[in-house]
Enzyme design. Structure first.
Site, PDB file in Angstrom:
ATOM      1  N   HIS A 111       0.756  -1.565   0.064  1.00 56.04           N
ATOM      2  CA  HIS A 111      -0.273   0.490   0.199  1.00 56.04           C
ATOM      3  C   HIS A 111       0.417   0.967  -0.159  1.00 56.04           C
ATOM      4  O   HIS A 111       0.959   2.380   0.719  1.00 56.04           O
ATOM      5  CB  HIS A 111      -0.894  -0.048   1.451  1.00 56.04           C
ATOM      6  CG  HIS A 111      -1.964  -1.156   1.071  1.00 56.04           C
ATOM      7  ND1 HIS A 111      -2.611  -1.482   0.152  1.00 56.04           N
ATOM      8  CD2 HIS A 111      -2.785  -1.751   2.120  1.00 56.04           C
ATOM      9  CE1 HIS A 111      -3.267  -2.027   0.416  1.00 56.04           C
ATOM     10  NE2 HIS A 111      -3.719  -2.381   1.338  1.00 56.04           N
ATOM     11  N   HIS A 182      -9.841   2.076   0.782  1.00 56.13           N
ATOM     12  CA  HIS A 182      -9.507   0.851   1.580  1.00 56.13           C
ATOM     13  C   HIS A 182     -10.523   1.269   2.624  1.00 56.13           C
ATOM     14  O   HIS A 182     -11.208   0.188   3.831  1.00 56.13           O
ATOM     15  CB  HIS A 182      -8.344   0.708   1.927  1.00 56.13           C
ATOM     16  CG  HIS A 182      -7.752  -1.020   2.315  1.00 56.13           C
ATOM     17  ND1 HIS A 182      -8.696  -1.408   3.444  1.00 56.13           N
ATOM     18  CD2 HIS A 182      -6.494  -1.411   2.485  1.00 56.13           C
ATOM     19  CE1 HIS A 182      -8.255  -2.836   3.691  1.00 56.13           C
ATOM     20  NE2 HIS A 182      -6.491  -2.800   2.552  1.00 56.13           N
ATOM     21  N   GLU A 321     -11.842  -4.040  -3.045  1.00 53.03           N
ATOM     22  CA  GLU A 321     -10.563  -3.291  -3.707  1.00 53.03           C
ATOM     23  C   GLU A 321      -9.989  -2.631  -4.895  1.00 53.03           C
ATOM     24  O   GLU A 321     -10.398  -4.126  -5.645  1.00 53.03           O
ATOM     25  CB  GLU A 321      -9.829  -2.841  -2.912  1.00 53.03           C
ATOM     26  CG  GLU A 321      -9.560  -2.684  -0.849  1.00 53.03           C
ATOM     27  CD  GLU A 321      -8.933  -3.561   0.231  1.00 53.03           C
ATOM     28  OE1 GLU A 321      -7.232  -2.316  -0.972  1.00 53.03           O
ATOM     29  OE2 GLU A 321      -8.368  -4.644   0.203  1.00 53.03           O
TER      30      GLU A 321
END
Length: 357
Positions: A111, A182, A321
């Site tokens: 991420h 998210h 996602e």
């Protein structure tokens, strides 16, 4: 277990890295309310009327910005970047030059690195109760990524109960990009048990199996005759405890990228639909992205205590996602995540809510 309400604006007024933070509220004519924060350009709350008309907060999160700074789970509701999901060994190459992002997930960079977009205070522009635009400029070399990247994330709440998220980015050097949101969803209401009773459909014939470090092995696999088959609606919990090597690698649940069916994408139809039998709330996901990471909160440990004082335990939420595939910079057969100077990265995802009675 109801009495859902928005956090107080004053509890999100803070100063992080020299920038002020705020709580921003959007509201439509049908009782849907979205609370956003410029810390991480994140969704804090999403109130949707259930089948009885009772406002129900369907997104996990906290009542105070300080809780986001100290949370066990750092990604609640955030805009993830510069590269969502995992990059194997934190390394990738562009034009013969290797770039390194410090691993923060075993051997992987996850991420966007430890101080990715989720840790940044974004600039903002708000159109009263209708939309909020967030802006961030990532410096060349930030977290190891090349190029000065200018990013805009737009949230727009429509009277069709759609939260429309639009992404746009440009760079001054060749770089890689993969943006997503998210949000942790629980359509029973945040903190109201697990999500294993939700019925889910995902429009994907294939998914990406992973290795022991949750990096795709590179070869798509059919979902048919596996626990990963959600082509027809089934309960999230139906096969989650099945003795399956891939479920084990996800820490006892789903944490895998689905290759969305191109025909569904071309027709702009929902790529996924989740329904809570408890509240009757249904969530459709529409996107322009080729992949969907389905995650069942397998690493939620109960350490984080949410907006109504309830701990967030394992399987206490699911994430859908929308994104490009994990480790794409190292896997040439995957759709490219390369962004060149002069190009514009654009993407859109819609979370659409309705009631199934």
């Amino acid at each position: 277990m109801n009495h859902y309400k928005l956090p107080e604006q004053r509890d999100f007024e803070h100063r992080i890295a020299g920038k002020n933070t705020h709580l921003i509220t959007l509201e439509n004519s049908r009782g849907v309310v979205v609370a956003l924060s410029d810390f991480g350009a994140r969704i804090v709350s999403l109130l949707v009327p259930d089948k009885y008309g009772t406002p129900t907060d369907v997104v996990l999160g906290f009542s105070h910005i300080q809780d986001y700074l100290t949370a066990d789970e750092q990604y609640h509701g955030v805009t993830v970047g510069r590269f969502a999901n995992r990059i194997a060994n934190g390394r990738f190459t562009i034009d013969g030059e290797t770039f390194y992002i410090e691993p923060n997930n075993g051997p992987n960079a996850l991420h966007g690195g430890a101080a990715g977009f989720h840790k940044r205070v974004w600039d903002r522009r708000v159109v009263y109760k209708e939309k909020a635009d967030f802006y961030y400029v990532a410096a060349d070399g930030e977290e190891g990524f090349p190029g000065k990247l200018s990013v805009m994330v737009k949230y727009r709440l429509t009277d069709n109960n759609e939260l429309v998220i639009t992404y746009r980015a440009q760079t001054d050097k060749p770089t890689v990009i993969n943006l997503t949101n998210h949000a942790y969803f629980n359509l029973n209401g945040e903190g109201n048990g697990d999500v294993l009773n939700h019925r889910l459909q995902i429009q994907a014939t294939n998914y990406l199996p992973v290795d022991e470090f949750q990096i795709p092995a590179g070869v798509p696999a059919p979902v048919e005759d596996t626990p990963f088959d959600f082509r027809t609606p089934k309960l999230i919990g139906q096969d989650i405890r099945y003795a399956d090597d891939q479920l084990a690698k996800g820490n006892g649940g789903y944490d895998h990228n689905y290759i969305l069916d191109t025909e569904v994408l071309a027709k702009k139809l929902p790529v996924a639909t989740a329904v809570s039998p408890t509240t009757g709330i249904s969530l459709d996901v529409l996107t322009t992205e080729p992949g969907l990471q389905f995650y069942t909160g397998n690493f939620l440990s109960g350490k984080d205590v949410g907006k109504r004082g309830q701990p967030y335990g394992k399987h206490g939420a699911f994430c859908l996602e929308t994104q490009h595939f994990p480790d794409s910079p190292n896997q040439p057969d995957f759709p490219t995540t390369l962004l060149m100077p002069g190009e514009v990265f654009q993407s859109e995802t819609i979370y659409r809510f309705s009631i199934v009675k």
